[in-house]
Design an enzyme around this catalytic site. Structure first.
Site, PDB file in Angstrom:
ATOM      1  N   HIS A 180       0.813  -1.221   0.000  1.00 17.49           N
ATOM      2  CA  HIS A 180       0.000   0.000   0.000  1.00 17.49           C
ATOM      3  C   HIS A 180       0.844   1.267   0.000  1.00 17.49           C
ATOM      4  O   HIS A 180       0.332   2.375  -0.212  1.00 17.49           O
ATOM      5  CB  HIS A 180      -0.939   0.007   1.208  1.00 17.49           C
ATOM      6  CG  HIS A 180      -2.294   0.558   0.913  1.00 17.49           C
ATOM      7  ND1 HIS A 180      -2.506   1.587   0.006  1.00 17.49           N
ATOM      8  CD2 HIS A 180      -3.520   0.233   1.384  1.00 17.49           C
ATOM      9  CE1 HIS A 180      -3.800   1.864  -0.054  1.00 17.49           C
ATOM     10  NE2 HIS A 180      -4.443   1.062   0.767  1.00 17.49           N
ATOM     11  N   ASP A 190      -2.071   1.960  -4.890  1.00 21.20           N
ATOM     12  CA  ASP A 190      -3.350   2.345  -4.299  1.00 21.20           C
ATOM     13  C   ASP A 190      -4.402   1.278  -4.589  1.00 21.20           C
ATOM     14  O   ASP A 190      -4.307   0.541  -5.585  1.00 21.20           O
ATOM     15  CB  ASP A 190      -3.815   3.684  -4.860  1.00 21.20           C
ATOM     16  CG  ASP A 190      -2.888   4.832  -4.467  1.00 21.20           C
ATOM     17  OD1 ASP A 190      -2.263   4.737  -3.393  1.00 21.20           O
ATOM     18  OD2 ASP A 190      -2.778   5.801  -5.251  1.00 21.20           O
TER      19      ASP A 190
END
Length: 431
Positions: free
Chosen positions: A403, A407
């Protein structure tokens, strides 16, 4: 005189030390030149070290699982003309090759039982053969050879197999013809329903070494450093399975297609729009490298543990070439013949359990990559099409991402792009 010290040579570029994952000799053994001596594991591969001279083994540097610096003593031999009986016969602890300790009798504990966890190339329980600075019994040479119907194995392996009630003829060696402790571990790990004739299996502590230790360290580092998230989507693979059946029916002398080559074609075709997926993140330097070529790692289960051989330039190969390369790399990994360059340099990894794929998976990223893909098993289920019930072949497809780099929207959009290609296979083969 006749005393020869064999120092661990440089067995890999930039390698400072190597781990002992198996000894093929014991103190007191008489060996021939080029006879297997020990298996040493670096970060990239396992290398078999052979005896540089013929003679009697006087000292060995450490226990299975110990790290040995390059250039330090690995073994000491008494060569022809040396009075070996005058020498103390002991093991030498790591980094203490010059230290000589007189052996003391040590009772060996029972070897019954084995835990069911997958264990990498080890040489037995830590509580028995792996303690440094202990004397070693001289194996009975008559038990090491292969007679009519005999299986090649060391006396220690035979003793352990007898305690476990295992017929060594059922155990397939990972390398060569000799059954080793790691092969016994793998046999029991992959035959979890197996029980020795004596009945209840006893507890046993298994030292985490070799490939299993590498896997443990890499997975722990991945989960410790990478904030994972996983996205799962359902694919209708009915048309893709029909296409696979048609291609296999007309394949001639080409390899039989599984689902993987077709999925790889779809993945490679979707990737150019999502360059953040095919990348590696150097978190120490704070640099993300996005790759133009797809060097696809294929997670492969072997008797020694999970390996990830790499298909180079996967985007430039057709489905038949991919099928051939998948088969070749999987065979090389399972037989221990994969080269170090075939086990490194992946930019994205695909992990599949085939028919054991389950409903959904949350795979762990192969650090320093930023994503890993996990197709699950294909199942037939009823679906609604144009208001009517039909039977479809469905498969869940998972992606885990870093992450910090990827995204959620990008990951979901990438999987949706693969979904469009998979559900309309003709799009996979047009520009």
């Amino acid at each position: 005189m006749g005393r020869f010290t064999f120092k661990l040579p440089d067995i890999g570029e930039g390698i400072a030390e190597a781990e002992i994952v198996a000894w093929h000799v014991a103190v007191g053994d008489v060996v021939e030149e080029d006879q297997p001596l020990a298996d040493m594991m670096t970060d990239k591969a396992t290398v078999e070290m052979t005896a540089p001279v013929a003679g009697k083994v006087l000292e060995i540097a450490g226990a299975v699982g110990d790290m040995i610096p390059i250039g330090s003593a690995l073994a000491v031999f008494a060569t022809e003309g040396d009075d070996a009986a005058e020498e103390p016969v002991v093991e030498v602890a790591p980094n203490e090759a010059a230290q000589v300790v007189k052996p003391e009798p040590v009772p060996l504990p029972d070897r019954e039982g084995l835990g069911v966890g997958s264990v990498a190339a080890s040489d037995g329980p830590a509580a028995t053969e792996e303690s440094s600075l202990r004397s070693q019994p001289t194996p009975d040479p008559s038990l090491s050879g292969r007679g009519e119907g005999r299986v090649l194995a060391s006396p220690a392996v035979r003793e352990r197999a007898r305690a476990l009630g295992v017929d060594l003829a059922q155990v397939k060696p990972a390398q060569g013809d000799r059954v080793r402790h790691a092969d016994l571990d793998a046999f029991l790990s992959y035959n979890q329903s197996y029980r020795p004739a004596a009945g209840k299996r006893a507890d046993e502590a298994i030292k985490v070494i070799g490939m299993r230790r590498r896997i443990a360290e890499n997975m722990a580092a991945s989960k410790r450093h990478i904030p994972h998230f996983t996205y799962v989507e359902e694919f209708d693979v009915t048309k893709l399975e029909d296409l696979r059946g048609d291609l296999n029916a007309t394949r001639g002398d080409r390899p039989k297609l599984t689902m993987l080559p077709l999925l790889i074609v779809a993945i490679c075709k979707a990737l150019p729009e999502f360059p953040m997926i095919n990348a590696r993140y150097d978190d120490e330097a704070g640099v993300v490298t996005r790759y133009g070529s797809v060097h696809l790692g294929i997670a492969t289960q072997t008797d020694a543990g999970l390996m990830v051989p790499v298909i180079r330039d996967a985007e430039s190969r057709n489905i038949w070439q991919l099928a051939t390369e998948i088969r070749r790399l999987a065979e090389a990994a399972r037989t221990g013949k994969a080269k170090s360059e075939e086990l490194s340099g992946s930019t994205l990894t695909l992990t599949s359990l085939g028919p054991l794929g389950g409903i959904a998976t949350t795979p762990v990223i192969n650090r320093p990559e930023v994503a890993i893909l996990g197709p699950n098993k294909v199942v037939e289920r009823p679906v609604i099409r144009d208001g009517e019930i039909a039977v479809a072949k469905l498969m869940n497809f998972s992606i885990s991402c870093d992450h910090r780099v990827v995204d959620g929207w990008d990951a979901a959009s990438f999987v949706q792009a693969i979904k469009r290609l998979v559900e309309t296979p003709a799009l996979m083969f047009v520009d």
